[in-house]
Design an enzyme around this catalytic site. Sequence first.
Site, PDB file in Angstrom:
ATOM      1  N   ASP A   1      83.087   5.561 -12.616  1.00 48.11           N
ATOM      2  CA  ASP A   1      81.913   4.711 -12.809  1.00 48.11           C
ATOM      3  C   ASP A   1      81.047   4.500 -11.581  1.00 48.11           C
ATOM      4  O   ASP A   1      79.956   3.951 -11.684  1.00 48.11           O
ATOM      5  CB  ASP A   1      82.361   3.322 -13.282  1.00 48.11           C
ATOM      6  CG  ASP A   1      82.989   2.514 -12.157  1.00 48.11           C
ATOM      7  OD1 ASP A   1      83.962   2.995 -11.536  1.00 48.11           O
ATOM      8  OD2 ASP A   1      82.494   1.409 -11.878  1.00 48.11           O
TER       9      ASP A   1
ATOM     10  N   ASP B   1      89.419   7.443 -13.164  1.00 48.22           N
ATOM     11  CA  ASP B   1      89.267   6.342 -12.216  1.00 48.22           C
ATOM     12  C   ASP B   1      89.876   5.091 -12.849  1.00 48.22           C
ATOM     13  O   ASP B   1      90.145   5.047 -14.053  1.00 48.22           O
ATOM     14  CB  ASP B   1      87.779   6.156 -11.915  1.00 48.22           C
ATOM     15  CG  ASP B   1      87.493   4.961 -11.034  1.00 48.22           C
ATOM     16  OD1 ASP B   1      88.221   4.757 -10.050  1.00 48.22           O
ATOM     17  OD2 ASP B   1      86.551   4.210 -11.352  1.00 48.22           O
TER      18      ASP B   1
ATOM     19  N   ASP C   1      89.231   1.117 -11.638  1.00 42.81           N
ATOM     20  CA  ASP C   1      88.320  -0.028 -11.709  1.00 42.81           C
ATOM     21  C   ASP C   1      86.948   0.388 -12.232  1.00 42.81           C
ATOM     22  O   ASP C   1      86.338   1.335 -11.739  1.00 42.81           O
ATOM     23  CB  ASP C   1      88.157  -0.651 -10.318  1.00 42.81           C
ATOM     24  CG  ASP C   1      89.424  -1.323  -9.842  1.00 42.81           C
ATOM     25  OD1 ASP C   1      89.638  -2.504 -10.156  1.00 42.81           O
ATOM     26  OD2 ASP C   1      90.235  -0.649  -9.165  1.00 42.81           O
TER      27      ASP C   1
END
Length: 253
Positions: free
Chosen positions: A201, A25, A27
């Site tokens: 996240d 991922d 961000d």
Amino acid sequence: MADTPDDSAALLQLLGTPGTGVFLDFDGTLVDLAPTPDGVRLEAGVIEALALLAERHGGALAVISGRPVAQIDAMLAPLMLPVAGVHGVERRGADGTFSVAATPDVSPVLARAQALAATYPGLLVERKRGAVALHYRLAPELEQLCLQEMTAAVQACPGVLLLHGKMVLEAKPSATDKGGAIAAFMQETPFAGRRPVFAGDDTTDEAGFVFVQQAGGQGVKVGSGPSAATLRLASPRALRVALLAASVSPFKE
């Protein structure tokens, strides 16, 4: 997160093992979150580490993001990796082939989000291919109002799903997710036959964690919060440290 183990050593071992397919991922994972999407910054050395790690794994390293592919390319320039953007709506394979999934009409959601942002200047609307994100990081007190408005808008749009991420509500096609994007990569060279590892996240990454673990790989949750992932890192910095170390460490057979 003091009571949560940090699995950096386990991740480093996976990244340093031949036959791993690496999915990341962006961000909150490769970069720390910022007040606005345009405010994120890559730490020095990350692009070089990604390039080295991709080369060591025969090109089997991809970014799986909610951002459009073009934004990821701009952030990682001059490096061009395989990328899935907008949670899998856009995807560029390792061979450069670019594909776009069919998307439902999200214009009613966009109109409602823009009307809300026009009333409350702290809100930010992000328009993507087939998706709309409403960011309220600069106005956290508006969370419930944003949730109410976006839920109502999505309910009027068949084929659209609302995801509640970190200070953002995103309306996206229900038929595409990060798990599906990783699955598509795993059917292609150079990812086919490898053991997938995916680090992310947020709630938008959970479908990716579920897929890679069902495929015999590992999900890596970055930061706090409940998750299906079997491994945990304390922060994006911990991930970056592991990437930098893996990019220069010898492979472990």
